[in-house]
Design an enzyme around this catalytic site. Structure first.
Site, PDB file in Angstrom:
ATOM      1  N   GLY A 141     -32.207   3.850  17.738  1.00 56.76           N
ATOM      2  CA  GLY A 141     -31.002   3.936  18.571  1.00 56.76           C
ATOM      3  C   GLY A 141     -29.792   3.342  17.877  1.00 56.76           C
ATOM      4  O   GLY A 141     -29.002   2.615  18.488  1.00 56.76           O
ATOM      5  N   ALA A 142     -29.616   3.691  16.585  1.00 49.39           N
ATOM      6  CA  ALA A 142     -28.558   3.062  15.782  1.00 49.39           C
ATOM      7  C   ALA A 142     -27.249   3.844  15.790  1.00 49.39           C
ATOM      8  O   ALA A 142     -26.309   3.469  15.096  1.00 49.39           O
ATOM      9  CB  ALA A 142     -29.046   2.889  14.344  1.00 49.39           C
ATOM     10  N   ASN A 143     -27.192   4.934  16.567  1.00 47.98           N
ATOM     11  CA  ASN A 143     -25.965   5.738  16.559  1.00 47.98           C
ATOM     12  C   ASN A 143     -24.910   5.212  17.526  1.00 47.98           C
ATOM     13  O   ASN A 143     -23.782   5.688  17.544  1.00 47.98           O
ATOM     14  CB  ASN A 143     -26.266   7.209  16.889  1.00 47.98           C
ATOM     15  CG  ASN A 143     -26.888   7.360  18.261  1.00 47.98           C
ATOM     16  OD1 ASN A 143     -28.061   7.061  18.429  1.00 47.98           O
ATOM     17  ND2 ASN A 143     -26.122   7.799  19.235  1.00 47.98           N
TER      18      ASN A 143
ATOM     19  N   ILE B 215     -25.183  -1.445  20.611  1.00 47.70           N
ATOM     20  CA  ILE B 215     -25.638  -2.636  19.883  1.00 47.70           C
ATOM     21  C   ILE B 215     -26.354  -2.237  18.585  1.00 47.70           C
ATOM     22  O   ILE B 215     -26.188  -2.874  17.549  1.00 47.70           O
ATOM     23  CB  ILE B 215     -26.575  -3.475  20.800  1.00 47.70           C
ATOM     24  CG1 ILE B 215     -25.796  -3.937  22.049  1.00 47.70           C
ATOM     25  CG2 ILE B 215     -27.134  -4.677  20.055  1.00 47.70           C
ATOM     26  CD1 ILE B 215     -26.669  -4.382  23.217  1.00 47.70           C
ATOM     27  N   GLY B 216     -27.128  -1.152  18.655  1.00 44.38           N
ATOM     28  CA  GLY B 216     -27.852  -0.693  17.468  1.00 44.38           C
ATOM     29  C   GLY B 216     -26.902  -0.294  16.351  1.00 44.38           C
ATOM     30  O   GLY B 216     -27.138  -0.606  15.177  1.00 44.38           O
TER      31      GLY B 216
ATOM     32  N   SER C  85     -34.344  -7.861  27.584  1.00 44.83           N
ATOM     33  CA  SER C  85     -33.213  -8.160  28.462  1.00 44.83           C
ATOM     34  C   SER C  85     -33.605  -9.280  29.418  1.00 44.83           C
ATOM     35  O   SER C  85     -34.797  -9.502  29.672  1.00 44.83           O
ATOM     36  CB  SER C  85     -32.868  -6.896  29.256  1.00 44.83           C
ATOM     37  OG  SER C  85     -32.057  -7.220  30.353  1.00 44.83           O
TER      38      SER C  85
ATOM     39  N   TYR D  42     -37.097  -0.163  34.812  1.00 41.86           N
ATOM     40  CA  TYR D  42     -36.394  -0.757  33.657  1.00 41.86           C
ATOM     41  C   TYR D  42     -36.923  -2.166  33.404  1.00 41.86           C
ATOM     42  O   TYR D  42     -37.253  -2.528  32.272  1.00 41.86           O
ATOM     43  CB  TYR D  42     -34.880  -0.789  33.914  1.00 41.86           C
ATOM     44  CG  TYR D  42     -34.082  -1.371  32.755  1.00 41.86           C
ATOM     45  CD1 TYR D  42     -33.948  -0.669  31.548  1.00 41.86           C
ATOM     46  CD2 TYR D  42     -33.472  -2.625  32.847  1.00 41.86           C
ATOM     47  CE1 TYR D  42     -33.228  -1.201  30.477  1.00 41.86           C
ATOM     48  CE2 TYR D  42     -32.741  -3.155  31.785  1.00 41.86           C
ATOM     49  CZ  TYR D  42     -32.623  -2.430  30.613  1.00 41.86           C
ATOM     50  OH  TYR D  42     -31.904  -2.955  29.547  1.00 41.86           O
TER      51      TYR D  42
HETATM   52  N1  LIG Z   1     -25.828  -3.231  27.125  1.00 38.61           N
HETATM   53  C1  LIG Z   1     -26.401  -4.244  27.750  1.00 38.61           C
HETATM   54  O1  LIG Z   1     -25.797  -4.911  28.625  1.00 38.61           O
HETATM   55  C2  LIG Z   1     -27.808  -4.641  27.405  1.00 38.61           C
HETATM   56  C3  LIG Z   1     -28.331  -5.822  27.979  1.00 38.61           C
HETATM   57  C4  LIG Z   1     -29.638  -6.181  27.661  1.00 38.61           C
HETATM   58  C5  LIG Z   1     -30.397  -5.405  26.824  1.00 38.61           C
HETATM   59  N2  LIG Z   1     -29.869  -4.247  26.303  1.00 38.61           N
HETATM   60  C6  LIG Z   1     -30.725  -3.433  25.432  1.00 38.61           C
HETATM   61  O2  LIG Z   1     -30.057  -3.181  24.215  1.00 38.61           O
HETATM   62  C7  LIG Z   1     -30.587  -1.974  23.634  1.00 38.61           C
HETATM   63  C8  LIG Z   1     -29.450  -1.118  23.114  1.00 38.61           C
HETATM   64  O3  LIG Z   1     -28.745  -0.629  24.224  1.00 38.61           O
HETATM   65  P1  LIG Z   1     -27.154  -0.437  24.255  1.00 38.61           P
HETATM   66  O4  LIG Z   1     -26.636  -1.350  25.292  1.00 38.61           O
HETATM   67  O5  LIG Z   1     -26.597  -0.489  22.890  1.00 38.61           O
HETATM   68  O6  LIG Z   1     -27.086   1.042  24.897  1.00 38.61           O
HETATM   69  P2  LIG Z   1     -26.580   2.453  24.333  1.00 38.61           P
HETATM   70  O7  LIG Z   1     -25.200   2.333  23.827  1.00 38.61           O
HETATM   71  O8  LIG Z   1     -26.845   3.393  25.455  1.00 38.61           O
HETATM   72  O9  LIG Z   1     -27.549   2.740  23.119  1.00 38.61           O
HETATM   73  C9  LIG Z   1     -28.886   3.129  23.341  1.00 38.61           C
HETATM   74  C10 LIG Z   1     -29.397   3.829  22.110  1.00 38.61           C
HETATM   75  O10 LIG Z   1     -30.759   4.237  22.382  1.00 38.61           O
HETATM   76  C11 LIG Z   1     -30.866   5.609  22.026  1.00 38.61           C
HETATM   77  N3  LIG Z   1     -31.902   6.332  22.757  1.00 38.61           N
HETATM   78  C12 LIG Z   1     -31.985   6.556  24.092  1.00 38.61           C
HETATM   79  N4  LIG Z   1     -33.021   7.342  24.375  1.00 38.61           N
HETATM   80  C13 LIG Z   1     -33.631   7.621  23.186  1.00 38.61           C
HETATM   81  C14 LIG Z   1     -34.740   8.400  22.818  1.00 38.61           C
HETATM   82  N5  LIG Z   1     -35.461   9.103  23.704  1.00 38.61           N
HETATM   83  N6  LIG Z   1     -35.086   8.472  21.517  1.00 38.61           N
HETATM   84  C15 LIG Z   1     -34.364   7.803  20.581  1.00 38.61           C
HETATM   85  N7  LIG Z   1     -33.294   7.067  20.868  1.00 38.61           N
HETATM   86  C16 LIG Z   1     -32.920   6.975  22.161  1.00 38.61           C
HETATM   87  C17 LIG Z   1     -29.488   6.185  22.347  1.00 38.61           C
HETATM   88  O11 LIG Z   1     -29.334   7.444  21.712  1.00 38.61           O
HETATM   89  P3  LIG Z   1     -28.325   8.559  22.349  1.00 38.61           P
HETATM   90  O12 LIG Z   1     -26.946   8.139  21.948  1.00 38.61           O
HETATM   91  O13 LIG Z   1     -28.788   9.819  21.716  1.00 38.61           O
HETATM   92  O14 LIG Z   1     -28.538   8.508  23.835  1.00 38.61           O
HETATM   93  C18 LIG Z   1     -28.613   5.090  21.769  1.00 38.61           C
HETATM   94  O15 LIG Z   1     -28.502   5.223  20.382  1.00 38.61           O
HETATM   95  C19 LIG Z   1     -31.429  -1.314  24.731  1.00 38.61           C
HETATM   96  O16 LIG Z   1     -32.789  -1.575  24.477  1.00 38.61           O
HETATM   97  C20 LIG Z   1     -31.011  -2.040  25.996  1.00 38.61           C
HETATM   98  O17 LIG Z   1     -32.014  -2.065  26.969  1.00 38.61           O
HETATM   99  C21 LIG Z   1     -28.587  -3.862  26.570  1.00 38.61           C
END
Ligand SMILES: NC(=O)c1ccc[n+]([C@@H]2O[C@H](COP(=O)([O-])OP(=O)(O)OC[C@H]3O[C@@H](n4cnc5c(N)ncnc54)[C@H](OP(=O)(O)O)[C@@H]3O)[C@@H](O)[C@H]2O)c1
Length: 336
Positions: A49-51, A54-55, A178, A203
């Site tokens: 999920g690096a696109n 946070i990734g 989380s 979740y």
């Molecule tokens: N943001 C917060 O407040 C928060 C808090 C606690 C923990 N987290 C954790 O941090 C991590 C990163 O999340 P983020 O906040 O950066 O959210 P994000 O911007 O939505 O990024 C999520 C990433 O996961 C990818 N992904 C989703 N479904 C996938 C699949 N089936 N196969 C491969 N990749 C997939 C997405 O790809 P697409 O762009 O193609 O959808 C995107 O690159 C997650 O595990 C989340 O639970 C986030």
């Protein structure tokens, strides 16, 4: 003019002081920066999920530090766009896109097989990709979407490339969980929420599963030199809320979000720290927030549940107990 200036002095000073306090408070709330300047030169990192979010910021920071960065993403157009940006900003050409859809075990197995062929070693695996509170979708493998994407597929991927992490001098596995884990339960009677689906519960279950995975994995990796840790990045402005917040709601909450929610670059700091810092090379089985190891919730420390979940995960992903050698070679034969 000379009359106006003294009268403006107090309101202007008050406004400047308030702005300063707001910015300081915001900076404090947005968490610690990685205290280590260590490089990633000569090291390979895989980030799921690096696109985006946070990734992507983690990938950017690690590419700036000179690592070979493999962006494991489901959508290659999005990945390529993010990759081009990272290369431009970091000056590091050693950044690569690899396709993986975590909603499909077949896709994870193909990805792992490609990694096992192309890489001599993997120094860091960051299991970051995630989805939050989506509708009641089923994956290609018949599992509840969040449980598979957030947890089961990362369990499978980690086990399939474990030998490559062991081949690194000090392999590091980082699972992104989380604070939501602290409200979670592993519902062994209805793991796929077939009887009752509640998006938040699903979740929380998936995020608790990652904490328990770290616990059990770190025990199994004792003596191998490979560590496993969990990261909590903090509440961050990303796309993770896409299934719940409408455009209107996002617009209304924007000022609050600017103040209270973290920038992804800051949220990435603990993961970066665990990836690079020499002083944490032997830290394992821990849960980290703001570059400090803290105690996870009681259900994230339950060793019996962790073992039970491990056994169930082996069955659900079709792995056998001696995963790292047997299944890898099976996969390689199947995909050649
Ligand atoms: N943001 C917060 O407040 C928060 C808090 C606690 C923990 N987290 C954790 O941090 C991590 C990163 O999340 P983020 O906040 O950066 O959210 P994000 O911007 O939505 O990024 C999520 C990433 O996961 C990818 N992904 C989703 N479904 C996938 C699949 N089936 N196969 C491969 N990749 C997939 C997405 O790809 P697409 O762009 O193609 O959808 C995107 O690159 C997650 O595990 C989340 O639970 C986030």
């Amino acid at each position: 003019m000379a009359d106006i200036l003294p009268r403006l002095w107090y309101p202007l000073s008050a406004a400047a002081a308030t702005t300063g306090i707001v910015l300081l408070l915001r900076d404090f709330m947005h968490g610690e920066r990685c205290p280590s300047k260590a490089t990633m030169e000569g090291k390979t990192v895989i980030i799921t999920g690096a696109n985006n979010g946070i990734g992507k910021e983690t990938a950017k920071e690690l590419s700036k530090r000179g690592g070979r960065v493999i962006m494991a993403c489901r959508n290659m157009d999005k990945c390529q766009g993010a990759r081009d940006q990272l290369v431009q900003e970091s000056g590091n050409q050693n950044v690569h896109c690899q396709q993986v859809d975590l909603a499909s075990f077949e896709s994870v197995r193909k990805f792992a097989s490609r990694i096992n062929k192309s890489e001599a070693k993997v120094d860091v695996l960051i299991n970051n990709a995630g989805v939050m509170r989506c509708p009641h979708w089923k994956t290609a493998d018949g599992n509840e979407w969040q449980f598979q994407v957030n947890y089961l597929s990362h369990f499978l991927l980690t086990n399939l490339i474990l030998d490559k992490l062991k081949a690194a001098k000090q392999g590091r596995i980082i699972n992104t969980s989380s604070i939501a884990h602290s409200q979670g339960q592993i519902n062994f009677e209805d793991i796929n929420s077939t009887v009752k689906y509640e998006d938040t519960d699903a979740y929380m279950q998936s995020k608790l599963a990652l904490v328990l995975f770290t616990l059990e994995l770190s025990k199994r990796l004792e003596g191998t030199g490979v560590t496993a840790n969990t990261v909590y990045p903090g509440v961050t402005k990303t796309n993770i809320g896409q299934h719940k917040l409408s455009k209107m709601e996002s617009a209304v909450t924007k000022p609050f979000m600017w103040f209270a929610l973290r920038d992804p670059a800051r949220a990435a700091q603990t993961g970066v720290y665990l990836s690079v810092a020499p002083e944490v090379a032997d830290k394992t089985g821990k849960y980290w927030k703001d570059t400090v190891a803290i105690t996870p919730a009681a259900q994230g420390r339950d060793e019996d549940i962790a073992k039970k979940l491990w056994d169930l995960s082996l069955k659900m992903t079709g792995l056998s107990e001696d995963v790292s050698s047997k299944d890898q070679s099976k996969e390689e034969k199947a995909s050649s």
